[in-house]
Design a protein around this motif. Structure first.
Motif, PDB file in Angstrom:
ATOM      1  N   GLU A 145      28.077 127.242  73.831  1.00 46.62           N
ATOM      2  CA  GLU A 145      28.147 126.062  73.253  1.00 46.62           C
ATOM      3  C   GLU A 145      26.954 125.735  72.326  1.00 46.62           C
ATOM      4  O   GLU A 145      26.577 125.142  71.547  1.00 46.62           O
ATOM      5  N   ARG A 147      25.154 128.184  70.897  1.00 46.04           N
ATOM      6  CA  ARG A 147      25.312 128.980  69.706  1.00 46.04           C
ATOM      7  C   ARG A 147      26.043 127.975  68.587  1.00 46.04           C
ATOM      8  O   ARG A 147      25.763 127.950  67.306  1.00 46.04           O
ATOM      9  N   LYS A 148      27.099 127.280  69.183  1.00 41.14           N
ATOM     10  CA  LYS A 148      27.765 126.370  68.378  1.00 41.14           C
ATOM     11  C   LYS A 148      26.859 125.068  67.740  1.00 41.14           C
ATOM     12  O   LYS A 148      26.937 124.668  66.732  1.00 41.14           O
ATOM     13  N   LYS A 149      26.101 124.598  68.526  1.00 40.52           N
ATOM     14  CA  LYS A 149      24.962 123.572  68.369  1.00 40.52           C
ATOM     15  C   LYS A 149      24.005 124.048  67.185  1.00 40.52           C
ATOM     16  O   LYS A 149      23.789 123.534  66.247  1.00 40.52           O
ATOM     17  N   ALA A 175      24.357 126.568  65.091  1.00 41.66           N
ATOM     18  CA  ALA A 175      25.006 126.789  63.987  1.00 41.66           C
ATOM     19  C   ALA A 175      25.264 125.441  63.326  1.00 41.66           C
ATOM     20  O   ALA A 175      25.268 125.425  62.093  1.00 41.66           O
ATOM     21  N   HIS A 176      25.782 124.579  63.809  1.00 39.08           N
ATOM     22  CA  HIS A 176      25.869 123.157  63.419  1.00 39.08           C
ATOM     23  C   HIS A 176      24.588 122.661  62.703  1.00 39.08           C
ATOM     24  O   HIS A 176      24.483 122.224  61.460  1.00 39.08           O
TER      25      HIS A 176
END
Length: 235
Positions: A187, A189-191, A193-194
């Motif tokens: 999660e 890493r997703k944040k 990247a966002h």
């Protein structure tokens, strides 16, 4: 108190004297001034030109050192009694970075007396597991951004030296498991990247970075890594 008026803290007090030895900067109370990422103050705070009662400190109990931050700790919190603060302790914001060459490591604030010199080791407790870390200066690439006349971001990579704590032995595995437990690395890493894709977000450094904090006692070189914000989510 206005947004720009954060005057109530030790360094703005009439009793503060930075020339006193052993970080016993207070001329009223006998204690060792901690090295922290927030403000500290007490019920006796008084500053030049402010003779009237200060309602902000009037609520504080005498005999204690308090921590406060205008955003994270708007209500002052007791740290300890002055007589108990006789050795230096730290409470500092740190960043855990996934370095492309060294894996996860801790970027340390350049604060005098807070950590040993490069080449020396310290123990950082991670969920009660003591992990040995090596203090080093490493070369890193930092991406600086600025908005140009067209409203787009110009980016420039620069090489800089950073003071870090590098986990030894099985420390890398312990640190990764700790990060996953408190922040869910997938999660996080997703944040990250966002945030990188957000044109309003100026921090375009690609390595994953998580915001935590370290507490400890430099005298014994014993520290603790504490869970902080992790990766913020930028709308």
């Amino acid at each position: 108190m206005g947004m720009g008026d954060y005057g109530e803290h030790c360094e703005n007090c009439n009793s503060f004297n930075s020339k006193r030895p052993d970080r016993r900067f207070c001329e009223r109370h006998n204690f060792v001034m901690p090295i922290v990422s927030y403000y500290v103050l007490c019920a006796n705070w008084q500053s030049q030109g402010r003779s009237q009662e200060n309602k902000f400190v009037a609520r504080l109990e005498k005999g204690f050192l308090y921590a406060w931050d205008p955003y994270l700790r708007p209500s002052p919190q007791k740290l300890d009694r002055f007589e108990a603060i006789q050795d230096l302790f730290i409470d500092l914001d740190v960043t855990v970075i996934e370095n492309p060459e060294h894996g996860f490591l801790i970027y340390l604030p350049q604060r005098k007396d807070a950590f040993p010199e490069p080449g020396e080791t310290i123990s950082i407790s991670i969920d009660l597991v003591p992990v040995e870390f090596l203090i080093r200066n490493i070369d890193i690439t930092v991406t600086y951004t600025r908005r140009n006349a067209e409203g787009k971001l110009d980016m420039e990579d620069r090489h800089e030296m950073e003071r870090v704590a590098l986990p030894l032995n099985n420390g890398q595995e312990v640190l990764i498991n700790w990060l996953d437990k408190y922040h869910n690395l997938a999660e996080a890493r997703k944040k990250h990247a966002h945030n990188l894709a957000n044109p309003q977000f100026f921090n375009k450094n690609k390595p994953l970075r998580l915001f935590e904090y370290v507490t400890g006692h430099p005298k014994t070189r014993s520290y603790t890594l504490n869970s902080g914000l992790g990766v913020p989510f930028i709308e």
